[in-house]
Motif scaffolding. Structure first.
Motif, PDB file in Angstrom:
ATOM      1  N   SER A   1      62.618  -8.653  60.282  1.00 22.63           N
ATOM      2  CA  SER A   1      62.578  -7.486  59.400  1.00 22.63           C
ATOM      3  C   SER A   1      63.380  -7.787  58.136  1.00 22.63           C
ATOM      4  CB  SER A   1      63.140  -6.266  60.118  1.00 22.63           C
ATOM      5  OG  SER A   1      64.463  -6.510  60.542  1.00 22.63           O
ATOM      6  N   TYR A   2      63.103  -7.047  57.075  1.00 17.74           N
ATOM      7  CA  TYR A   2      63.812  -7.201  55.812  1.00 17.74           C
ATOM      8  C   TYR A   2      64.605  -5.916  55.577  1.00 17.74           C
ATOM      9  CZ  TYR A   2      61.223 -11.386  54.581  1.00 17.74           C
ATOM     10  OH  TYR A   2      60.713 -12.653  54.559  1.00 17.74           O
ATOM     11  N   PRO A   3      65.915  -6.020  55.391  1.00 20.96           N
ATOM     12  CA  PRO A   3      66.742  -4.828  55.180  1.00 20.96           C
ATOM     13  C   PRO A   3      66.442  -4.167  53.838  1.00 20.96           C
ATOM     14  CG  PRO A   3      68.035  -6.812  54.824  1.00 20.96           C
ATOM     15  CD  PRO A   3      66.678  -7.254  55.319  1.00 20.96           C
ATOM     16  N   LEU A   4      67.004  -2.991  53.645  1.00 21.27           N
ATOM     17  CA  LEU A   4      66.824  -2.233  52.413  1.00 21.27           C
ATOM     18  C   LEU A   4      67.202  -3.089  51.201  1.00 21.27           C
ATOM     19  CD1 LEU A   4      66.109   0.590  51.291  1.00 21.27           C
ATOM     20  CD2 LEU A   4      68.556   1.095  51.363  1.00 21.27           C
ATOM     21  N   HIS A   5      66.301  -3.127  50.215  1.00 26.30           N
ATOM     22  CA  HIS A   5      66.523  -3.896  48.999  1.00 26.30           C
ATOM     23  C   HIS A   5      65.634  -3.352  47.894  1.00 26.30           C
ATOM     24  CE1 HIS A   5      63.013  -5.793  50.862  1.00 26.30           C
ATOM     25  NE2 HIS A   5      62.686  -6.245  49.652  1.00 26.30           N
ATOM     26  N   SER A   6      65.830  -3.855  46.698  1.00 26.56           N
ATOM     27  CA  SER A   6      64.959  -3.510  45.570  1.00 26.56           C
ATOM     28  C   SER A   6      64.768  -4.780  44.740  1.00 26.56           C
ATOM     29  CB  SER A   6      65.554  -2.393  44.723  1.00 26.56           C
ATOM     30  OG  SER A   6      66.736  -2.816  44.090  1.00 26.56           O
TER      31      SER A   6
END
Length: 117
Positions: A22-27
Protein backbone atom coordinates in the motif's frame (compact mmCIF):
# COMPACT_ATOMS: atom_id res chain seq x y z
CA UNK A 1 7.05 6.25 -5.55
CA UNK A 2 7.92 8.00 -8.76
CA UNK A 3 11.55 8.88 -9.26
CA UNK A 4 11.94 12.68 -9.55
CA UNK A 5 15.03 12.29 -11.75
CA UNK A 6 13.07 10.18 -14.24
CA UNK A 7 10.20 12.70 -14.29
CA UNK A 8 12.57 15.60 -14.92
CA UNK A 9 13.20 14.24 -18.43
CA UNK A 10 9.58 13.52 -19.42
CA UNK A 11 6.50 15.73 -19.51
CA UNK A 12 4.21 12.68 -19.60
CA UNK A 13 4.99 9.45 -17.79
CA UNK A 14 3.08 6.16 -18.05
CA UNK A 15 3.72 3.27 -15.66
CA UNK A 16 2.22 0.17 -14.10
CA UNK A 17 1.39 0.76 -10.43
CA UNK A 18 3.35 -1.46 -8.05
CA UNK A 19 1.45 -4.32 -6.47
CA UNK A 20 1.59 -6.02 -3.06
CA UNK A 21 2.25 -2.85 -1.05
CA UNK A 22 0.00 0.00 0.00
CA UNK A 23 1.04 3.63 -0.45
CA UNK A 24 0.52 5.96 2.54
CA UNK A 25 -1.13 9.37 2.33
CA UNK A 26 0.82 11.66 -0.01
CA UNK A 27 0.41 14.34 -2.66
CA UNK A 28 2.24 15.28 -5.86
CA UNK A 29 3.20 18.41 -7.73
CA UNK A 30 1.74 16.99 -10.92
CA UNK A 31 -1.56 15.79 -12.34
CA UNK A 32 -2.03 12.03 -11.90
CA UNK A 33 -4.56 9.76 -13.57
CA UNK A 34 -5.09 6.19 -12.34
CA UNK A 35 -6.74 3.77 -14.78
CA UNK A 36 -7.84 0.40 -13.40
CA UNK A 37 -7.14 -1.86 -16.36
CA UNK A 38 -7.88 -5.09 -14.48
CA UNK A 39 -9.12 -6.03 -11.01
CA UNK A 40 -9.90 -3.49 -8.31
CA UNK A 41 -8.29 -1.13 -5.82
CA UNK A 42 -9.25 1.05 -2.87
CA UNK A 43 -7.94 4.58 -2.54
CA UNK A 44 -8.56 7.39 -0.07
CA UNK A 45 -8.71 10.75 -1.86
CA UNK A 46 -9.03 13.98 0.10
CA UNK A 47 -10.64 11.94 2.89
CA UNK A 48 -13.11 10.20 0.57
CA UNK A 49 -13.00 6.42 0.06
CA UNK A 50 -12.82 5.52 -3.63
CA UNK A 51 -13.23 1.99 -4.98
CA UNK A 52 -11.80 1.52 -8.46
CA UNK A 53 -13.04 -1.39 -10.54
CA UNK A 54 -11.95 -2.53 -13.98
CA UNK A 55 -12.45 0.37 -16.39
CA UNK A 56 -12.52 3.09 -13.69
CA UNK A 57 -10.48 6.26 -14.06
CA UNK A 58 -9.44 8.46 -11.15
CA UNK A 59 -8.09 11.91 -12.04
CA UNK A 60 -6.23 13.88 -9.36
CA UNK A 61 -5.01 17.44 -9.67
CA UNK A 62 -1.79 18.95 -8.33
CA UNK A 63 -1.65 18.80 -4.52
CA UNK A 64 -4.41 16.22 -4.15
CA UNK A 65 -3.86 14.11 -1.01
CA UNK A 66 -4.40 10.40 -1.52
CA UNK A 67 -3.37 6.93 -0.39
CA UNK A 68 -3.53 3.70 -2.36
CA UNK A 69 -4.45 0.29 -0.98
CA UNK A 70 -2.50 -2.82 -1.82
CA UNK A 71 -3.04 -4.27 -5.27
CA UNK A 72 -3.06 -8.04 -5.57
CA UNK A 73 -1.71 -10.50 -8.14
CA UNK A 74 -4.54 -10.02 -10.65
CA UNK A 75 -4.91 -6.24 -10.21
CA UNK A 76 -3.43 -3.92 -12.81
CA UNK A 77 -3.54 -0.15 -12.42
CA UNK A 78 -1.91 2.22 -14.90
CA UNK A 79 -0.58 5.62 -13.74
CA UNK A 80 -0.51 8.49 -16.21
CA UNK A 81 1.43 11.49 -14.93
CA UNK A 82 1.57 14.96 -16.46
CA UNK A 83 4.80 16.50 -15.19
CA UNK A 84 4.04 19.98 -16.51
CA UNK A 85 2.96 22.28 -13.66
CA UNK A 86 1.01 24.36 -16.18
CA UNK A 87 -1.38 21.44 -16.70
CA UNK A 88 -4.14 21.17 -14.11
CA UNK A 89 -7.84 20.37 -14.16
CA UNK A 90 -8.62 24.06 -13.90
CA UNK A 91 -6.47 24.60 -17.01
CA UNK A 92 -8.27 21.76 -18.82
CA UNK A 93 -11.65 23.11 -17.73
CA UNK A 94 -10.84 26.58 -19.08
CA UNK A 95 -9.57 25.08 -22.33
CA UNK A 96 -12.71 22.95 -22.66
CA UNK A 97 -14.94 26.00 -22.21
CA UNK A 98 -13.18 27.65 -25.16
CA UNK A 99 -14.31 24.72 -27.34
CA UNK A 100 -10.71 24.01 -28.33
CA UNK A 101 -10.45 20.83 -26.28
CA UNK A 102 -12.63 17.75 -26.29
CA UNK A 103 -12.29 15.00 -23.73
CA UNK A 104 -14.13 11.73 -24.25
CA UNK A 105 -13.96 8.59 -22.15
CA UNK A 106 -16.10 5.53 -22.57
CA UNK A 107 -15.63 4.65 -18.90
CA UNK A 108 -16.79 6.26 -15.70
CA UNK A 109 -14.33 8.67 -14.10
CA UNK A 110 -13.90 10.85 -11.03
CA UNK A 111 -11.55 13.73 -10.43
CA UNK A 112 -10.40 15.59 -7.37
CA UNK A 113 -8.66 18.88 -6.96
CA UNK A 114 -7.61 20.86 -3.92
CA UNK A 115 -9.34 24.04 -2.85
CA UNK A 116 -6.01 25.90 -3.01
CA UNK A 117 -5.65 25.40 -6.76
Amino acid sequence: MINRKLLSHHSIYLSKHNRFASYPLHSHQFVEINYMLQGECNEMVEGNPIHLEEGSVLMMDIGCHHSVGQLNKNDLMINLIFNNKNISFKFLDKTHKKDSFQFHLSVSFQYFFTESQ
